[in-house]
Design a protein around this motif. Sequence first.
Motif: not given
Lengths: 178, 392, 596
Positions: C357-360, C362-363, C534, C536-537
């Motif tokens: 995922s893009l969020e991971s 980003h992390k 996502p 949210s982003i």
Amino acid sequence: MDYVIQELKTLFSGQNFEKKRGDLLFATLDTGVLVQALKHLRDMLGFRHLVLITAVDWIEEDLFQITYLLRNYTQKTDVGIRVFVPRSNPIMESIHTLWETAATYQRELHEMFGIDFPGSPRVNKPFILEGWQEIPPYRRDFDTKKYAEETYFPRPGRKTHDPETYMKQKLYPDGTES
Amino acid sequence: MKYFEEDRSKFPPKNADGSFQIDLESHKFTHIWQGPQHPGVTGNMSLELIIQGDEVMQCETHVGYLHRGFEKLMERRKYIQCFPLVCRICVPEPDFNEYCFAAGVEELAGIEVPEKALWIRTLVLEMARLASYLMWMGGAAGSLGHGLPGQWTNYLRDYILDRFEELTGGRIYHMYILPGGVRNDLPEGFKQRLLEVLDDIEQIMKDVKTVMFNNTVFKKRTQGLGIIDPSWVEPYGITGPNARAAGIPLDVRKDSPYLKYPELDFEPVTGQESDAYTRLDVRRRDLLITVDLIRQILNKMPENGEYMAPLPNVLNWEIPRGETYVRAECTRGEYGYYMVSDGSMYPRRVNVRGPSYTHAVALMEKLVVGVNIADVAALMTSLHTYPPEIER
Amino acid sequence: MKISDILQPLTAWKNLVKDPITIKDPLNRVAAPRYRGFHKNDLETCIGCGTCEAICQNAAIDMVPVEGIETKDGDSGLRPRIDYGRCCWCGLCVDICTTGSLTMSNAYQWIDNDPEVFRFIPGAEEKPWDTADKGYKRPENYTLNPLKRVSMEELNPADRIQGFMEIVKGFSRDQALQEADRCVSCGICVATCPAHMGIPAYIEAIRNDDLNQGMRILYETNPFPEVCGRVCTHKCETVCSIFHRGDPVSIRWLKRYIADQIPEHEYAAILDSPQEETGKKVAIIGAGPAGLSAAYYLRLQGHTVVIFEAQPEAGGMMRYGIPEYRLPYDQLDKDIKYIKHIGVKIRTETRVGRDISLESLHKDFDIIYAATGLHEGRSTRAKGSDHPKVYQAVNLLRDFTKGLEIPYEAPVIVIGGGNVAMDIARTLARLHMQKMGRVDITLTCLETEDIMPADREEIVEAREEGIQIIPGYGPLEVVSNGDTLKGLKTVRCVSVFDENGRFNPKFDHSDTQFLPASIIVEAIGQGMDLSYIPESIKKEMKTDARGRIQVDAYYQTSLPWFFAGGDIIEGPDVIHAIANGHTAAKRIDHILRGEQ
């Protein structure tokens, strides 16, 4: 020309023969045999006309090449003899005894390249450049542009632009796309 | 105290080597400079003379008034950039420089020049010879007090310059013979206009002969002046009309034919007396030969054809490593270019051999001794010297 | 003494009665038609390339800005100013002038007390001789720089249609030297190249036979010399100064020559190695030209770079779009391998949004650069175009690269006039040849031939390979009978763009055609798939009215950690993608180093 090559090879251990045209030959000799060789060329092989003497500065190899160009009027051929002298100690035997006019060439070479020809008439007397203070100007390490800029006055108001740099300044100064 | 010694057999006393003992403090000699600004000298050079009465005892040639360092300047110019430079080495006949430089580059780079260009070059060189002789003729006349023939020949030269102007786009510096060929073909109607000028020249040269060469004053002053012994030709490197007037038929056009000279019919003009009069007369006759040569060239030149060989991009032009010497017969003798390339875009060395180099220095210094001060100018013009080719 | 020698000279008196031959009014004498007098310059034609300045041995020419003349693609905006205190009237500037704008008048008389007036910009400052028709001009059939290109050897159509062999053979050393020699090093092309490559400098390196130096210059701005040496859209050549009078310098083939001569294992010794590790990490989404270019320059700065690629191999459109006969895979691999060699990690078959995922990302990473490209074919939306035998060019090209069977049943109709249409048509032509021994493909597009977006040589070569091209027609209806496709009905397109230059085709319905077809391939453009971002982003990111991501000049989005580039920002073009990957990398490097 082949007999000239033969003679120069056997009598004076000439090297680097280069037939430039049917009527023009270049050869390299040792400085020690030069005067003898020129005398031989003049008296035995008919090269009786001294066309010119000049020098080439091979600064990278620390050598001056001196070229003697002789002409045979009957055969209508020319031979160019090269000798090399070290730039650090540029001394060459004078040939003014073979050709009177050689003295003028040697005087010029002394002035323009700093090559000495001991015994040559007026060789130390300024010829073209009376009052010259710099190194001999035909040496490669004499910078004519620098000399001109320091000696003369450039016209004010000159400014030029390199198209590539100017376009960068105008269109993409920070290197990003236009 | 006597300021003038009449008996020249005893005065001045001689040194062991045959030169004169000259004591300037004795007030028996005058130290004068002829030139560099003097109407009787050919271009900006000067003779430093020591005279006794009106007779020259000693002479030293001084050059350097026109030194521009062409040979050095060429070393930091690309080959194409040397092209506008070389013509300036000799003002009255720039084309020999253009030709020699071009021929040298062509030989080093292995360029084949088209047939038509060879013909045009031959034409240009002969036109230059004509223009140069005509101007010189004026100088020679002037130095002997003949104003009139000088004006005639100089306006004839202007007619040649007009033809140069329409052919090359320039009057004095033509910048026309480019490595690879010439810059343009002959303009429309050029041949006809040039032929008309040739007719004029022939006509006026008849008058010049009558007024100048058949003039008793002229003869008195030039006959027996400055005799060149034929045995000096070799040690002094004398070429051209100066040698031919001594009976030695040296002419590069015949000896080492270049361009289209092998296809032209002519014999080098020679003389016997080897004095100033003969030299002047040899040139006058050579001028008429040139008129004839131009007619031959115009007759034989092909109408059409390429005048320029394809060149690589001249801004990036590198010439293979090598050296050569090319020569041409100019009005004064052998003109030559010794060129050395180190394989880069810039010439390593270009050495210009002008005929005046030998004529105006060693020979002049020898000939002028014993000459009347009034005849020095005539002697100089009879040798036909141009200082810029001495000091380049 | 002869008496005649005293009397004869007296004949000179006859001139007393002759007319004088002097010119009455020398100040108004007209010079010959070829006379080299004061210069004239046609400012409209001049492009300010500065070759006149380069050839002037007297340094009499300065290139200076002129009011009212704008610096733009193909025109530096500079014009020559000539100092007549230095000019020697040789006219070499006229001979070398790339556009032919510079000429000379036959005017030479001009007297003035102020020396400053003899330095001026011909054409910009009005002079009496500006209208003179006489004066020196470069003669015909005479040029100081070769105008004809060195021709490139190519496979002939009969041979190349047999398979997927590369068509263009590349220059030999002699050919390359000869072509490199034609460059006048004006540098006008540099501004037009999206990557601003050092074109004159690498061409000079070829002339000097110093290909290692050439390679270093190429990699300063472009880590894809093999690719761009083959398939670059070479905008540079369209502004080449030589193009004004002759063929432009073959800049693209010269670039290829450098890269082709240097074997892969020598790259490392020639090019710069990465700097010391910074410990900073950048994730890049998509191993296409933009992503790989950004990765290369970021890695050189010592950052850790990981690329996430959905496909089995890196390369993006360079691999899955461009057919092998234009860009052989081994050449693409050569460029990519070197990027990997300096330490860029590529995780293939990892689709962000599905496998990670893009969020991971980003992390785990400091910065993310998304360059996911345009891989979704656009439909013509013509009536019946949802038929199963209507395919998308990008899908077919991708499948074909992967080694999958793709449909080819003759006759085939390709819709579209761009390079992708050419790629699929020519790929299918080769398949036709292999499977049936003949080519039965028709390509039709809205644009008339003069405005077809494909490269000219693509159109020529496609025809040579037996593809029929019908330009100027738009698809009206896909005619089918159940599962069997019958063909395509087209209608003549009168104009493609409206007066505002917007895409708004107009048709002449009285002129229609029916083209029989077994399959139809649509190749009218591609769209992007941003579903991996996502909601949210996406909400936090600035987008335009049509939902496209907004970036600044350095490809940074409104989210400081998120950069986007390549085709999704610039539209499809490999050299633009490489260039903006590089630009983004420079910015990212600044941020990672804490510089602003």
